[in-house]
Design a protein around this motif. Structure first.
Motif, PDB file in Angstrom:
ATOM      1  N   GLY A 171      55.285  55.944  42.818  1.00  0.00           N
ATOM      2  CA  GLY A 171      56.195  55.481  42.420  1.00  0.00           C
ATOM      3  C   GLY A 171      56.749  55.472  41.979  1.00  0.00           C
ATOM      4  N   GLY A 172      56.790  55.485  40.539  1.00  0.00           N
ATOM      5  CA  GLY A 172      56.805  55.192  39.115  1.00  0.00           C
ATOM      6  C   GLY A 172      56.843  52.975  39.272  1.00  0.00           C
ATOM      7  N   ALA A 173      55.830  52.962  39.708  1.00  0.00           N
ATOM      8  CA  ALA A 173      55.436  51.979  39.234  1.00  0.00           C
ATOM      9  C   ALA A 173      54.103  52.139  38.961  1.00  0.00           C
ATOM     10  CB  ALA A 173      55.243  51.039  40.194  1.00  0.00           C
ATOM     11  N   PRO A 174      53.792  51.010  37.611  1.00  0.00           N
ATOM     12  CA  PRO A 174      52.351  51.272  36.971  1.00  0.00           C
ATOM     13  C   PRO A 174      51.393  50.577  38.147  1.00  0.00           C
ATOM     14  CG  PRO A 174      53.692  49.476  35.956  1.00  0.00           C
ATOM     15  CD  PRO A 174      54.895  50.216  37.186  1.00  0.00           C
ATOM     16  N   VAL A 175      50.529  51.088  38.685  1.00  0.00           N
ATOM     17  CA  VAL A 175      49.123  50.414  39.429  1.00  0.00           C
ATOM     18  C   VAL A 175      47.778  50.461  38.317  1.00  0.00           C
ATOM     19  CG1 VAL A 175      47.607  50.282  41.368  1.00  0.00           C
ATOM     20  CG2 VAL A 175      50.311  51.201  41.329  1.00  0.00           C
ATOM     21  N   PRO A 176      47.074  49.309  38.504  1.00  0.00           N
ATOM     22  CA  PRO A 176      45.313  49.637  37.581  1.00  0.00           C
ATOM     23  C   PRO A 176      44.889  50.387  38.236  1.00  0.00           C
ATOM     24  CG  PRO A 176      46.412  47.308  38.653  1.00  0.00           C
ATOM     25  CD  PRO A 176      47.174  47.895  39.266  1.00  0.00           C
ATOM     26  N   LEU A 177      43.685  50.844  37.340  1.00  0.00           N
ATOM     27  CA  LEU A 177      42.711  51.708  37.558  1.00  0.00           C
ATOM     28  C   LEU A 177      41.858  50.481  37.832  1.00  0.00           C
ATOM     29  CD1 LEU A 177      43.096  54.647  34.645  1.00  0.00           C
ATOM     30  CD2 LEU A 177      43.837  54.401  36.916  1.00  0.00           C
ATOM     31  N   LYS A 178      41.196  49.770  37.617  1.00  0.00           N
ATOM     32  CA  LYS A 178      40.167  48.378  37.549  1.00  0.00           C
ATOM     33  C   LYS A 178      40.623  47.784  39.584  1.00  0.00           C
ATOM     34  CE  LYS A 178      38.649  49.533  33.011  1.00  0.00           C
ATOM     35  NZ  LYS A 178      37.900  48.531  31.967  1.00  0.00           N
ATOM     36  N   ARG A 179      39.936  47.501  39.745  1.00  0.00           N
ATOM     37  CA  ARG A 179      39.959  46.901  40.989  1.00  0.00           C
ATOM     38  C   ARG A 179      40.154  45.795  40.181  1.00  0.00           C
ATOM     39  NH1 ARG A 179      36.490  45.837  46.568  1.00  0.00           N
ATOM     40  NH2 ARG A 179      38.045  44.315  47.427  1.00  0.00           N
ATOM     41  N   SER A 180      39.396  45.112  39.134  1.00  0.00           N
ATOM     42  CA  SER A 180      38.689  44.095  38.229  1.00  0.00           C
ATOM     43  C   SER A 180      41.068  43.194  37.779  1.00  0.00           C
ATOM     44  CB  SER A 180      38.665  43.585  37.754  1.00  0.00           C
ATOM     45  OG  SER A 180      38.705  44.046  36.476  1.00  0.00           O
ATOM     46  N   ASP A 181      40.999  43.855  36.769  1.00  0.00           N
ATOM     47  CA  ASP A 181      42.491  43.860  36.755  1.00  0.00           C
ATOM     48  C   ASP A 181      43.794  43.314  38.094  1.00  0.00           C
ATOM     49  OD1 ASP A 181      41.676  44.513  34.193  1.00  0.00           O
ATOM     50  OD2 ASP A 181      42.499  46.435  34.385  1.00  0.00           O
ATOM     51  N   SER A 182      43.431  44.753  38.590  1.00  0.00           N
ATOM     52  CA  SER A 182      44.151  44.452  39.802  1.00  0.00           C
ATOM     53  C   SER A 182      43.809  42.593  40.532  1.00  0.00           C
ATOM     54  CB  SER A 182      44.513  45.180  40.843  1.00  0.00           C
ATOM     55  OG  SER A 182      43.131  45.187  41.971  1.00  0.00           O
ATOM     56  N   GLU A 183      43.061  42.558  40.590  1.00  0.00           N
ATOM     57  CA  GLU A 183      42.965  40.894  41.156  1.00  0.00           C
ATOM     58  C   GLU A 183      42.957  39.588  40.188  1.00  0.00           C
ATOM     59  OE1 GLU A 183      38.737  40.856  42.880  1.00  0.00           O
ATOM     60  OE2 GLU A 183      39.374  42.407  44.333  1.00  0.00           O
ATOM     61  N   SER A 184      43.348  39.927  38.870  1.00  0.00           N
ATOM     62  CA  SER A 184      43.501  39.044  37.369  1.00  0.00           C
ATOM     63  C   SER A 184      44.842  38.113  37.976  1.00  0.00           C
ATOM     64  CB  SER A 184      43.801  39.591  36.569  1.00  0.00           C
ATOM     65  OG  SER A 184      44.777  41.090  36.116  1.00  0.00           O
ATOM     66  N   ALA A 185      44.687  37.216  37.971  1.00  0.00           N
ATOM     67  CA  ALA A 185      46.779  36.211  38.222  1.00  0.00           C
ATOM     68  C   ALA A 185      47.555  36.711  37.166  1.00  0.00           C
ATOM     69  CB  ALA A 185      45.922  34.965  37.802  1.00  0.00           C
ATOM     70  N   LEU A 186      46.752  37.327  35.401  1.00  0.00           N
ATOM     71  CA  LEU A 186      48.652  37.991  34.707  1.00  0.00           C
ATOM     72  C   LEU A 186      48.611  39.442  35.853  1.00  0.00           C
ATOM     73  CD1 LEU A 186      50.041  38.137  32.673  1.00  0.00           C
ATOM     74  CD2 LEU A 186      48.267  39.172  31.472  1.00  0.00           C
ATOM     75  N   TRP A 187      47.967  39.528  36.070  1.00  0.00           N
ATOM     76  CA  TRP A 187      47.778  41.156  37.251  1.00  0.00           C
ATOM     77  C   TRP A 187      49.685  41.160  38.194  1.00  0.00           C
ATOM     78  CZ3 TRP A 187      49.638  45.812  35.264  1.00  0.00           C
ATOM     79  CH2 TRP A 187      49.875  46.440  36.197  1.00  0.00           C
ATOM     80  N   ARG A 188      49.082  39.831  39.055  1.00  0.00           N
ATOM     81  CA  ARG A 188      49.271  39.051  39.943  1.00  0.00           C
ATOM     82  C   ARG A 188      50.968  39.083  39.868  1.00  0.00           C
ATOM     83  NH1 ARG A 188      43.963  37.377  41.896  1.00  0.00           N
ATOM     84  NH2 ARG A 188      44.711  34.702  40.848  1.00  0.00           N
ATOM     85  N   GLU A 189      51.509  38.578  38.737  1.00  0.00           N
ATOM     86  CA  GLU A 189      52.684  37.465  38.153  1.00  0.00           C
ATOM     87  C   GLU A 189      53.297  39.311  38.224  1.00  0.00           C
ATOM     88  OE1 GLU A 189      54.580  35.385  34.991  1.00  0.00           O
ATOM     89  OE2 GLU A 189      52.932  35.025  35.225  1.00  0.00           O
ATOM     90  N   ILE A 190      52.414  40.380  37.119  1.00  0.00           N
ATOM     91  CA  ILE A 190      53.691  41.867  37.010  1.00  0.00           C
ATOM     92  C   ILE A 190      53.921  42.093  38.162  1.00  0.00           C
ATOM     93  CG2 ILE A 190      52.919  43.691  36.140  1.00  0.00           C
ATOM     94  CD1 ILE A 190      51.310  42.533  33.668  1.00  0.00           C
ATOM     95  N   ALA A 191      51.971  42.146  39.305  1.00  0.00           N
ATOM     96  CA  ALA A 191      52.520  43.174  40.532  1.00  0.00           C
ATOM     97  C   ALA A 191      53.589  42.073  41.416  1.00  0.00           C
ATOM     98  CB  ALA A 191      51.834  43.253  42.068  1.00  0.00           C
TER      99      ALA A 191
END
Length: 509
Positions: A55-75
């Motif tokens: 949908g025009g937005a990046p989504v991590p391929l790795k679950r561990s990345d999506s759970e990181s504090a830095l990715w939560r800020e990006i999300a």
């Protein structure tokens, strides 16, 4: 009316405009290059997230990345509805997004503010950058205007305007686009640069390229007294009269029929490759060291093949290196033939001409930034379609050169020769471009040795009239015209070129 001041202002405005125009595609191209480079999840202070686009937005391929504090800020920033543009402004990071299409994952590179500030120290002689100025800088890199940055940070437009003025002064730029792209190029590309290097790379890649596209040529390597390794391509009969062919950006498309003409006229052309030409992983040299290396290579041709004095066959930008060699050691030069001489910096009004003019000016103003820009443009040339379009635009003023390009692209290699030669010669090409910004014909050792100009009569980039005037200023140096040729004097023009050169050598003898 202050003519000099007005002229300077117009020149700077044109430079800034041209840089802005060419830099618009810079972030995506730069980020794509990073995305393709195979960075691991964490590289130094960088964090790289492998993603897919949904949908025009990046989504991590790795679950561990999506759970990181830095990715939560990006999300969280993505959910806020802020346009992605080139990236996202985070509290203590700048997140840059590279969308790679269907065949490659997208990548998000997160760079901490501390690392950005450390990198900017080298290009911010005007003072230390404050936290609020860095925040604005991140907004501009991500494509926001001053008004949009003010709205997102909840401050007035005047506050951001004041911060921009301070940043412009500290970084020595004029426009918002120039500011954003200068910083982006530096923070992303500067780590790959080696400044003031002295060792020259030992790459044997030139042997592979020569075998692939010039199997009839000989390759050799020689060491100078300083211990520097030099590489050479040897063309024509071993028993022929040797001359140093000082190449232009890349060696011309020499074919078996051309070698037959060299045999016919008894001419042997030995090409000393400059640092970074037809090489992989070349060490960057500064301007002075590169000139030293070039002159040393020419002198090795003299000492190993020519004797006390050397004949110089100087192809286009190669003229600059011949001038420098003759300035240093005029007693070592037997003759100099200037082929397709670049009389002055090219500044025609075409889009490509404006780009060249801007980059010529940038080369003289800021070598580091110019070098980074050239790295980027050369990397873009790896795409065959980009290179073909660039060449067509560069030579559009010369129909004779377009015909040469058509012949080359219709050959069995379909333009791969030029693409491989050019993209493996970035470290050499940038110096050629720099020297074309200041040809230094005034340093030619007039009268110290015989000289001649060999020039295409259909060259409208460096018109024959200008070359004739230059030859006259050297005391009536002979000018031999190559009928129907433009800047690219090879393929069907190579035979008359060799004949004219052999005639010049015979007259000198």
């Amino acid at each position: 009316m202050n003519t000099e001041s007005d002229s300077t202002a117009l020149h700077d405005e044109a430079l800034s405009s041209a840089m802005d125009e060419t830099a618009r595609a810079l972030p995506g191209e730069t980020l794509q290059a990073i995305a393709r480079s195979g960075l691991s999840a964490t590289t130094g202070s960088h964090v790289v997230f492998e993603c897919e686009m949904r949908g025009g937005a990046p989504v991590p391929l790795k679950r561990s990345d999506s759970e990181s504090a830095l990715w939560r800020e990006i999300a969280s920033a993505l959910r806020s509805g802020t346009p992605i543009g080139t990236g996202l402004v985070l509290e203590r990071h700048l997140a840059l997004v590279a969308e790679m299409g269907t065949e490659h994952p997208a990548r998000v590179l997160a760079m901490p503010d501390k690392q950005i500030l450390n990198k900017l120290q080298a290009i911010a002689p005007g003072g230390q950058i404050s936290a609020s100025e860095l925040r604005l800088l991140k907004h501009l890199i991500c494509g926001a205007t001053l008004s949009e940055a003010a709205s997102r940070d909840g401050v007035s437009h005047e506050t951001k305007r004041s911060q921009f003025k301070s940043l412009s002064r500290k970084l020595g730029v004029r426009s918002q686009n120039e500011l954003a792209n200068k910083v982006l190029m530096h923070i992303l590309l500067a780590p790959d640069m080696v400044e003031n290097g002295t060792a020259v790379e030992p790459s044997d890649y030139f042997i592979d390229l020569t075998s692939e596209f010039m199997p009839f040529a000989r390759t050799l390597q020689l060491w100078s007294k300083s211990g520097t390794k030099h590489r050479f391509v040897d063309l024509g009969p071993v028993s022929g009269r040797p001359a140093a062919l000082v190449h232009s950006y890349i060696i011309a498309d020499i074919r078996p029929d051309d070698i037959a003409f060299l045999h016919k006229h008894g001419v042997r052309l030995i090409v000393p490759l400059r640092n970074g030409a037809m090489a992989r992983g070349a060490t960057s040299l500064d301007v002075a060291a590169h000139l030293d290396h070039a002159c040393e290579g020419i002198d090795l041709v003299r000492t190993h093949f020519c004797g006390e004095r050397i004949d110089l066959f100087l192809d286009r930008s190669g003229c600059i290196y011949g001038i420098e060699y003759g300035r240093r050691w005029p007693e070592r030069v037997a003759s100099a033939a200037f082929v397709g001489a670049c009389v002055r910096p090219i500044n025609d009004t075409s889009k490509t001409g404006r780009l060249r003019a801007a980059m010529f000016s940038q080369a003289l103003k800021n070598w580091k930034l110019f070098s980074l820009m050239m790295n980027l443009y050369t990397s873009r040339m790896r795409r065959p379609d980009v290179l073909r379009k660039f060449l067509d635009e560069m030579y559009q003023i010369n129909s004779a050169d377009l015909a040469i390009l058509k012949v080359e692209y219709s050959s069995s290699h379909g333009g791969e020769r030029g693409r491989k030669f050019l993209t493996s010669s970035a470290e050499s090409v940038k110096h050629d471009f720099y020297h074309q910004a200041r040809p230094r014909w005034e340093q030619h050792s007039k009268g110290a040795f015989p000289a001649a100009f060999l020039h295409g009569d259909q060259d409208f980039i460096h018109p024959i009239e200008e070359v004739r005037a230059l030859a006259k200023s050297f005391g009536g140096v002979p000018l031999h015209t190559i009928p129907g040729a433009g800047q690219l004097i090879y393929h069907q023009h190579f035979a008359p070129l060799v004949a004219a050169y052999a005639g010049f050598l015979a007259q000198r003898a």
